[in-house]
Design a protein around this motif. Structure first.
Motif, PDB file in Angstrom:
ATOM      1  N   ASP A 100      31.185 -24.613   1.359  1.00 29.50           N
ATOM      2  CA  ASP A 100      32.427 -23.939   0.960  1.00 29.50           C
ATOM      3  C   ASP A 100      32.212 -23.076  -0.282  1.00 29.50           C
ATOM      4  O   ASP A 100      32.764 -21.973  -0.395  1.00 29.50           O
ATOM      5  CB  ASP A 100      33.532 -24.963   0.695  1.00 29.50           C
ATOM      6  CG  ASP A 100      34.012 -25.655   1.961  1.00 29.50           C
ATOM      7  OD1 ASP A 100      33.747 -25.133   3.061  1.00 29.50           O
ATOM      8  OD2 ASP A 100      34.644 -26.727   1.849  1.00 29.50           O
ATOM      9  N   MET A 101      31.414 -23.583  -1.232  1.00 25.15           N
ATOM     10  CA  MET A 101      31.136 -22.817  -2.443  1.00 25.15           C
ATOM     11  C   MET A 101      30.391 -21.522  -2.106  1.00 25.15           C
ATOM     12  O   MET A 101      30.724 -20.443  -2.608  1.00 25.15           O
ATOM     13  CB  MET A 101      30.322 -23.667  -3.429  1.00 25.15           C
ATOM     14  CG  MET A 101      29.977 -22.962  -4.734  1.00 25.15           C
ATOM     15  SD  MET A 101      28.484 -21.911  -4.656  1.00 25.15           S
ATOM     16  CE  MET A 101      27.202 -23.171  -4.457  1.00 25.15           C
TER      17      MET A 101
ATOM     18  N   GLU B  87      30.411 -19.924   0.689  1.00 26.68           N
ATOM     19  CA  GLU B  87      31.352 -19.055   1.391  1.00 26.68           C
ATOM     20  C   GLU B  87      32.253 -18.329   0.393  1.00 26.68           C
ATOM     21  O   GLU B  87      32.516 -17.130   0.518  1.00 26.68           O
ATOM     22  CB  GLU B  87      32.194 -19.897   2.346  1.00 26.68           C
ATOM     23  CG  GLU B  87      32.998 -19.111   3.360  1.00 26.68           C
ATOM     24  CD  GLU B  87      32.165 -18.637   4.527  1.00 26.68           C
ATOM     25  OE1 GLU B  87      32.266 -17.441   4.835  1.00 26.68           O
ATOM     26  OE2 GLU B  87      31.434 -19.449   5.121  1.00 26.68           O
ATOM     27  N   GLU B  88      32.671 -19.058  -0.625  1.00 25.83           N
ATOM     28  CA  GLU B  88      33.589 -18.508  -1.617  1.00 25.83           C
ATOM     29  C   GLU B  88      32.958 -17.386  -2.428  1.00 25.83           C
ATOM     30  O   GLU B  88      33.616 -16.392  -2.757  1.00 25.83           O
ATOM     31  CB  GLU B  88      34.056 -19.632  -2.550  1.00 25.83           C
ATOM     32  CG  GLU B  88      35.052 -19.200  -3.609  1.00 25.83           C
ATOM     33  CD  GLU B  88      35.471 -20.355  -4.510  1.00 25.83           C
ATOM     34  OE1 GLU B  88      35.936 -20.083  -5.617  1.00 25.83           O
ATOM     35  OE2 GLU B  88      35.309 -21.521  -4.094  1.00 25.83           O
ATOM     36  N   ILE B  89      31.669 -17.518  -2.766  1.00 29.77           N
ATOM     37  CA  ILE B  89      31.023 -16.490  -3.587  1.00 29.77           C
ATOM     38  C   ILE B  89      30.373 -15.400  -2.735  1.00 29.77           C
ATOM     39  O   ILE B  89      29.724 -14.489  -3.256  1.00 29.77           O
ATOM     40  CB  ILE B  89      29.981 -17.108  -4.545  1.00 29.77           C
ATOM     41  CG1 ILE B  89      28.809 -17.719  -3.771  1.00 29.77           C
ATOM     42  CG2 ILE B  89      30.628 -18.121  -5.466  1.00 29.77           C
ATOM     43  CD1 ILE B  89      27.685 -18.221  -4.680  1.00 29.77           C
ATOM     44  N   GLY B  90      30.534 -15.502  -1.409  1.00 29.85           N
ATOM     45  CA  GLY B  90      30.040 -14.459  -0.523  1.00 29.85           C
ATOM     46  C   GLY B  90      28.554 -14.471  -0.277  1.00 29.85           C
ATOM     47  O   GLY B  90      27.955 -13.420  -0.013  1.00 29.85           O
TER      48      GLY B  90
ATOM     49  N   LYS C  28      25.070 -22.886  -7.494  1.00 29.78           N
ATOM     50  CA  LYS C  28      25.810 -21.632  -7.692  1.00 29.78           C
ATOM     51  C   LYS C  28      25.108 -20.744  -8.716  1.00 29.78           C
ATOM     52  O   LYS C  28      24.958 -19.526  -8.504  1.00 29.78           O
ATOM     53  CB  LYS C  28      27.240 -21.947  -8.138  1.00 29.78           C
ATOM     54  CG  LYS C  28      28.133 -20.725  -8.294  1.00 29.78           C
ATOM     55  CD  LYS C  28      29.556 -21.136  -8.662  1.00 29.78           C
ATOM     56  CE  LYS C  28      30.473 -19.937  -8.786  1.00 29.78           C
ATOM     57  NZ  LYS C  28      31.861 -20.345  -9.134  1.00 29.78           N
TER      58      LYS C  28
END
Length: 352
Positions: free
Chosen positions: A152-153, A155-158, A127
């Motif tokens: 998933d991480m 995806e979460e931060i775009g 990240k």
């Protein structure tokens, strides 16, 4: 103002020996810095004659936009990341070369991030890497690609990403499938066609989905032909040369050795070669071997190794090409890179 009136200014700039900046281009071409940025980024909001004038000037002074500087102006970089945790150096190099093939001639550059997926803090490390570099997107290489929490991480931060895996794990536009099960099945069919029945399998580490797929494909193909693989003929190793040596010692130094061995990659096959040579076991007269990957090592061993080719370079090229496609426009479908067996000199029918 006309470019011919800027001849002295251009000559003066070139005589300094310093690279031109975007401010220089804007001043000499008589347009705003914002207009130059739009031209660099292929914006349709610039008149054709203005674009041609500025592009001519950039070529004349040798101006090359800096990818990181461009990204900062647009709150993103023109950098593609590659995240991997793989013990096979040649595999990683081939994957990187494939990605570079796709990026060559574009505005994008490649940066790599090796990681240890067994470390509890590795996802946070990825990240930080993505956010600090302001990455346009990330190529996830096995085994990192198999971790859903990592996907998933992102995806979460775009952050856009492409996953390379042996079977579908995500949206079709984010996947490159390598069909490892099919490649292993072809290796099994080949050994059976030669007449081998006492066959052993050296698998990759159980933490890798590719190891599960290759094991399943090989065992299933044998089963379909009426051959069951005993547990004692299946040895788990680590996709490394050293682990291949250790596994081969278990299989070849006992009283009842197999007539053929399939290994989950070429590095482990090279370990089998070493043990066979030390034990005086002739390849392929007394022992047939099939590897996986068809890395450069396969053709350098003697006798040359029969191996399943999985076109790693093509895989990296495809994954990178998917990432630099404009979002929402002409999105590429799920890509497949099909493996196939390359027959060389390491196999023959078993002795009577």
């Amino acid at each position: 103002m006309p470019l011919r009136k800027n001849a002295d200014s251009i000559a003066s700039l070139q005589s300094l020996g310093k690279p031109a900046t975007i401010n220089d281009i804007a001043r000499l071409s008589g347009v705003s810095k914002k207009t130059v940025s739009r031209i660099i980024n292929n914006s349709p909001l610039v008149r054709k004659d203005t674009r041609e004038k500025v592009e001519t000037l950039m070529r004349e002074v040798g101006y090359t936009p800096d990818p990181l500087a461009r990204g900062l102006a647009f709150r993103r970089s023109f950098l593609i990341g590659m995240v991997y945790d793989n013990p096979t150096a040649q595999y990683v190099v081939d994957m990187q070369n494939g990605a570079l093939d796709a990026l060559r001639g574009s505005s994008f550059e490649l940066v790599v991030h090796p990681c240890d997926t067994r470390s509890p803090g590795y996802i946070e490390g990825v990240k930080r890497f993505v956010q600090q570099q302001k990455l346009h997107g990330v190529i996830l290489v096995p085994r990192a690609s198999e971790d859903q929490a990592l996907a998933d991480m992102l995806e979460e931060i775009g952050c856009r990403f492409t996953r390379i895996a042996s079977l579908p794990l995500d949206e079709t536009s984010q996947m490159v499938i390598t069909h490892d099960r099919d490649g292993a099945a072809e290796a099994a069919d080949y050994l059976l066609s030669l007449g081998h029945r006492d066959i052993a399998l050296i698998t990759g580490p159980s933490a890798y989905r590719s190891a599960h797929e290759r094991t399943a494909g090989f065992i299933e193909a044998l089963h379909n032909r009426g051959i069951e693989l005993p547990a004692g003929r299946i040895i788990e190793a680590g996709y490394t040369f050293e682990s291949g040596v250790a596994a081969a010692e278990k299989l070849l130094l006992g009283k009842q050795r197999p007539t053929a061995i399939f290994t989950g990659n070429d590095e482990m096959a090279a370990g089998v070669y070493k043990v066979a040579m030390r034990a005086g076991i002739s390849i392929p007269r007394e022992l047939s071997i099939v590897g996986y990957d068809d890395s450069p090592l396969a053709s350098r061993l003697w006798p040359s190794l029969t191996s399943v080719r999985r076109n790693t370079r093509d895989t990296g090229r495809t994954a990178a090409a998917m990432l630099i496609q404009p979002e929402g426009k002409n999105a590429m479908p799920m890509a497949s890179v099909r493996p196939h067996l390359i027959v060389r000199d390491s196999c023959q029918p078993p002795q009577d």
